[in-house]
Scaffold this active site. Sequence first.
Site, PDB file in Angstrom:
ATOM      1  N   LYS A 204      71.829  -2.417  39.851  1.00  0.00           N
ATOM      2  CA  LYS A 204      72.744  -1.585  38.958  1.00  0.00           C
ATOM      3  C   LYS A 204      73.782  -2.100  37.929  1.00  0.00           C
ATOM      4  O   LYS A 204      74.744  -2.869  38.369  1.00  0.00           O
ATOM      5  CB  LYS A 204      73.471  -0.484  40.089  1.00  0.00           C
ATOM      6  CG  LYS A 204      74.163   0.880  39.293  1.00  0.00           C
ATOM      7  CD  LYS A 204      75.215   1.498  40.034  1.00  0.00           C
ATOM      8  CE  LYS A 204      76.681   0.721  39.878  1.00  0.00           C
ATOM      9  NZ  LYS A 204      77.234   0.835  38.546  1.00  0.00           N
ATOM     10  N   GLU A 278      81.606 -11.796  44.217  1.00  0.00           N
ATOM     11  CA  GLU A 278      82.417 -12.417  43.122  1.00  0.00           C
ATOM     12  C   GLU A 278      83.479 -11.467  42.590  1.00  0.00           C
ATOM     13  O   GLU A 278      82.990 -10.715  41.862  1.00  0.00           O
ATOM     14  CB  GLU A 278      81.221 -13.240  42.222  1.00  0.00           C
ATOM     15  CG  GLU A 278      81.912 -14.154  41.320  1.00  0.00           C
ATOM     16  CD  GLU A 278      82.492 -13.965  40.214  1.00  0.00           C
ATOM     17  OE1 GLU A 278      83.578 -13.715  39.901  1.00  0.00           O
ATOM     18  OE2 GLU A 278      81.539 -13.806  39.197  1.00  0.00           O
ATOM     19  N   CYS A 312      86.314 -12.970  34.621  1.00  0.00           N
ATOM     20  CA  CYS A 312      86.980 -13.296  35.901  1.00  0.00           C
ATOM     21  C   CYS A 312      87.615 -14.637  35.938  1.00  0.00           C
ATOM     22  O   CYS A 312      88.589 -14.695  36.834  1.00  0.00           O
ATOM     23  CB  CYS A 312      85.880 -12.921  37.111  1.00  0.00           C
ATOM     24  SG  CYS A 312      84.291 -13.719  36.798  1.00  0.00           S
ATOM     25  N   GLU A 409      95.681  -9.586  37.878  1.00  0.00           N
ATOM     26  CA  GLU A 409      94.483  -9.994  37.171  1.00  0.00           C
ATOM     27  C   GLU A 409      94.708  -8.817  35.920  1.00  0.00           C
ATOM     28  O   GLU A 409      94.484  -7.695  36.221  1.00  0.00           O
ATOM     29  CB  GLU A 409      93.366  -9.676  37.687  1.00  0.00           C
ATOM     30  CG  GLU A 409      91.999  -9.828  36.659  1.00  0.00           C
ATOM     31  CD  GLU A 409      90.542 -10.127  37.552  1.00  0.00           C
ATOM     32  OE1 GLU A 409      90.160  -8.985  38.099  1.00  0.00           O
ATOM     33  OE2 GLU A 409      89.930 -11.097  37.147  1.00  0.00           O
TER      34      GLU A 409
HETATM   35  P1  NAI Z   1      84.541  -2.127  39.541  1.00  0.00           P
HETATM   36  O1  NAI Z   1      84.739  -2.877  40.433  1.00  0.00           O
HETATM   37  O2  NAI Z   1      85.082  -0.726  39.679  1.00  0.00           O
HETATM   38  O3  NAI Z   1      83.322  -2.223  38.743  1.00  0.00           O
HETATM   39  C1  NAI Z   1      82.020  -3.157  39.137  1.00  0.00           C
HETATM   40  C2  NAI Z   1      80.888  -2.393  39.476  1.00  0.00           C
HETATM   41  O4  NAI Z   1      81.003  -2.008  40.755  1.00  0.00           O
HETATM   42  C3  NAI Z   1      80.327  -1.468  38.620  1.00  0.00           C
HETATM   43  O5  NAI Z   1      78.979  -1.422  38.388  1.00  0.00           O
HETATM   44  C4  NAI Z   1      80.660  -0.155  39.267  1.00  0.00           C
HETATM   45  O6  NAI Z   1      79.727   1.211  39.129  1.00  0.00           O
HETATM   46  C5  NAI Z   1      80.293  -0.513  40.750  1.00  0.00           C
HETATM   47  N1  NAI Z   1      81.121   0.248  41.710  1.00  0.00           N
HETATM   48  C6  NAI Z   1      82.286   1.032  41.484  1.00  0.00           C
HETATM   49  N2  NAI Z   1      82.687   1.287  42.696  1.00  0.00           N
HETATM   50  C7  NAI Z   1      81.836   1.030  43.648  1.00  0.00           C
HETATM   51  C8  NAI Z   1      81.769   1.371  44.924  1.00  0.00           C
HETATM   52  N3  NAI Z   1      82.337   1.738  45.848  1.00  0.00           N
HETATM   53  N4  NAI Z   1      80.530   0.772  45.607  1.00  0.00           N
HETATM   54  C9  NAI Z   1      79.632  -0.168  44.964  1.00  0.00           C
HETATM   55  N5  NAI Z   1      79.624  -0.208  43.613  1.00  0.00           N
HETATM   56  C10 NAI Z   1      80.981   0.193  43.170  1.00  0.00           C
HETATM   57  O7  NAI Z   1      85.554  -2.598  38.182  1.00  0.00           O
HETATM   58  P2  NAI Z   1      86.195  -1.779  37.065  1.00  0.00           P
HETATM   59  O8  NAI Z   1      86.943  -0.525  37.638  1.00  0.00           O
HETATM   60  O9  NAI Z   1      85.249  -1.451  35.885  1.00  0.00           O
HETATM   61  O10 NAI Z   1      87.105  -2.676  36.371  1.00  0.00           O
HETATM   62  C11 NAI Z   1      88.606  -2.674  37.086  1.00  0.00           C
HETATM   63  C12 NAI Z   1      89.066  -4.347  36.933  1.00  0.00           C
HETATM   64  O11 NAI Z   1      88.218  -4.841  37.983  1.00  0.00           O
HETATM   65  C13 NAI Z   1      89.085  -4.992  35.860  1.00  0.00           C
HETATM   66  O12 NAI Z   1      90.529  -4.593  35.215  1.00  0.00           O
HETATM   67  C14 NAI Z   1      89.177  -6.252  36.376  1.00  0.00           C
HETATM   68  O13 NAI Z   1      90.593  -6.748  36.658  1.00  0.00           O
HETATM   69  C15 NAI Z   1      88.436  -6.275  37.476  1.00  0.00           C
HETATM   70  N6  NAI Z   1      87.056  -6.923  37.406  1.00  0.00           N
HETATM   71  C16 NAI Z   1      86.421  -8.132  37.603  1.00  0.00           C
HETATM   72  C17 NAI Z   1      85.373  -8.515  37.355  1.00  0.00           C
HETATM   73  C18 NAI Z   1      84.801  -9.872  37.571  1.00  0.00           C
HETATM   74  O14 NAI Z   1      84.007 -10.510  36.951  1.00  0.00           O
HETATM   75  N7  NAI Z   1      85.038 -10.366  38.614  1.00  0.00           N
HETATM   76  C19 NAI Z   1      84.330  -7.499  36.462  1.00  0.00           C
HETATM   77  C20 NAI Z   1      84.785  -6.313  36.372  1.00  0.00           C
HETATM   78  C21 NAI Z   1      86.206  -5.880  36.629  1.00  0.00           C
END
Ligand code: NAI
Length: 499
Positions: A204, A278, A312, A409
Amino acid sequence: MAVKTNKASPKKTNTIKLKFDTSWSYAPAPESKSAATINKQYDLFINGEWVKPAGGKYFDTINPANEEQLSEVAEANVADVDKSVKAARTAYEKVWKKMPAKERAKYVFRISRMIQEKARELAIIESLDGGKPIRESRDFDVPTAANHFFYYAGWADKLEYAFPNRVAEPLGVAGQIIPWNFPLLMAAWKIAPAIATGNTVVLKPAETTPLTALKLAEIIQESDLPPGVVNIITGAGATGAAIVNHPDVNKIAFTGSTDVGKIIQRAIAGTNKKATLELGGKAANIIFEDAPLDQAVEGVINGIYFNQGHVCCAGSRLYVQESVAKQVIRKLRDRIESLIVGDPLDKNTDIGAINSKQQLETIHKYIKIGKQEGAELYESSCKLPGKGFFCRPTLFTNVAQSNRIAQDEIFGPVLAILTFRTDDEVIEKANNTPYGLSAGVWTDKGSKIFNMTKRMRAGVIWANTFNKFDPSSPFGGYKESGFGREGGLHGLSAYVNTV
Ligand code: NAI
Ligand code: MG
């Protein structure tokens, strides 16, 4: 050969006055949108076919650089997730795990070749959907994605060498959930090692950047990969949660926020599901006084402003040794003034659009917090486009270790600059964070590099460079940055049981 003289050049002067003028600009050099085909609507890619979502719902994906709708994509519900897991299970039992490894390798290899063939289109779509500069999607994201498929194609029939004296067995069905910062590349990081080792996949992409993963689904369909080996479904958090909670999924691979990472860990506790997570980071980039300062400044710029800071492992905390701090800060301020912020499709652009309105608001929130905490803000004076989500490259000086801009972050083009005097002090400060994904060290001394890398708690430490990736190098974190490794040999072991 006659030498032409330029009539406009000054005659017989001893001194040429060079005036530093920041108002110069490049002529626009936009990449053409017409080289990419984006459908008006996308269904779910399940069992090798495009199927309508059970709930009949679709949601928009927009271009963050102008807020215009690009396409609408299906929202997968629990029934759709179940359908895709069943397809993946059947493909696993009936076809994929039985297929000789050298045959599996051919498919993985073919996918990488097809990504190369469609590189231009993929790069354009990546920049349109996510906001990153075309230079990055063209020169980094897409080629690195292809390289990951190449690399793991090579391993598929050599697992006995990867795990000597052992038999490596696939895990089964892998549920893979990826974020919006490197959409195609994260899909490649997840899919390539999984299928090369004989697993099948339900992936996804993030809700704001689904389009390159859907293009990859088209490539996979064209590659004749047996139906159900890779299923790509779209949706937001609820869809991701349905994948995590599905009882017939054997492994969860997740990249995203630490908050969601914790939810996933709780959800799979007590099950047999394996996981690699990650998560976030707050990398320390450390400049010692003996470092080649110009290169270090360039590395710091690349470390934090690359991909709008949506990385990240971004070097979002800069530690400069006190004796060179003034000089380094001056160089950084000059350098961010010359960064070009604007149209992601323009080949001159250094900093594109912030991925979403929500993310831009988060960044603004942190800039406000930084000012309230008493740090000194410096931002580029560049003009921002009238539409879309843009943020000036920003840096803070006079930052204290306890400030939130030095702890949290931010995931945007915001650098927090701190100073230090001794090695011990900087190691303590660098490690004083809940995260531990990456770090950077800039120094002329090899011994110092080894001392630092031994004592810093970070999964990846770059020395005299930053943000360099290669399929053969493992990547992953300590502490709240997650666990498990992706890439390299380590990345293979995340998808096999060895007996
Ligand atoms: P997120 O963690 O909500 O989204 C990442 C993925 O997880 C997306 O595909 C989303 O649809 C999915 N997701 C969301 N809730 C879920 C759940 N309960 N169970 C399974 N999958 C789920 O990240 P978001 O809200 O887009 O970004 C928020 C913050 O997270 C950013 O400001 C940043 O600090 C951090 N982030 C870190 C990343 C990294 O590469 N480590 C990537 C994206 C965000
Ligand atoms: Mg989008």
